[in-house]
Design an enzyme around this catalytic site. Sequence first.
Site, PDB file in Angstrom:
ATOM      1  CB  ILE A   1      -1.075   0.976  -2.886  1.00  0.00           C
ATOM      2  CG1 ILE A   1      -1.574   2.372  -2.490  1.00  0.00           C
ATOM      3  CG2 ILE A   1      -0.577   0.978  -4.314  1.00  0.00           C
ATOM      4  CD1 ILE A   1      -0.529   3.467  -2.639  1.00  0.00           C
ATOM      5  CG  ASP A   2      -0.734  -3.418   0.942  1.00  0.00           C
ATOM      6  OD1 ASP A   2      -1.729  -3.882   0.345  1.00  0.00           O
ATOM      7  OD2 ASP A   2       0.351  -4.030   1.040  1.00  0.00           O
ATOM      8  CB  ALA A   3      -3.856   0.894   4.879  1.00  0.00           C
TER       9      ALA A   3
END
Length: 295
Positions: free
Chosen positions: A128-130
Amino acid sequence: MELTVDEKAKRVDKYIEEHSELTRNQIEKLISLKQILVNNKIVKKSYQLKENDIITINIKEEDNHLVATNIPLDIIYEDDDIIVVNKQSGLVVHPAIGHNDDTLVNGLLYYTKLSDINEARPGIVHRIDADTSGLLIIAKNNKVHHILADMIKNRQVTRKYIALVDKVITEDTALIDAPIGRDINNRKKMAVTNINSKPAITHIKVLERYPSSTLIECKLETGRTHQIRVHLNYINHDIINDPLYSKNKPIIKEFGQMLHAYYLEFKHPITNEKLVFTVDPPKQFIDIQNMKKQK
């Protein structure tokens, strides 16, 4: 890292910039250090690519050394084969240029042994994105890593997110079926496009409506980079606080987009037991949500 050229002739440095997270300066440095090859041959940055050329990007071993770092982890579940972790917003999932020792992987390596099929991303079978918070499955050995990767590829893992988006969505449910590729004008962004894109499908369900925003559930069929953020931007309902895709300024600059991976459902790769995990969004998410309830 490898890239297979899938378009007409273009300079190698420009192509890598458009199809990776590397900056122009980083690319030039890697080329000067002879760490970028085309078809296993050293090239200059002005080299003109041909379709089906294979670009290999090598990061020196010392630059790619994985450091075990004592980072606090929110572990939801663990056994001999897997870990389910609740990743905090702002924490990068795996090491990359600029993040060598401060990622989730660094923290996991400090905590336990992980699968090493991908030496640069041990244990990681999906991301998942940061600046997205929420649930991730981690593989502790190679056998499980292979099984989990196949399960995700074959859509046998259910992933649901909650998101707070700009403006009121009038429909109760929606399906967004729109291909995603890299934005030709901004290499840091993805976009709905027919150019060098892959199919992407997101299911949406409205949970609550507020005066100028909507709380929704998003269920993924595919897992493209920035998929939910891109799809919601495409239908003009940007995720609130998104620093990259939203047209509005972030409400809390220190916090990422209002996107939280709250639900995971899958069969255990070894025991075949059905596993379901849910986790509430972080405090900052709730704070912004409460603000939006009032206006």
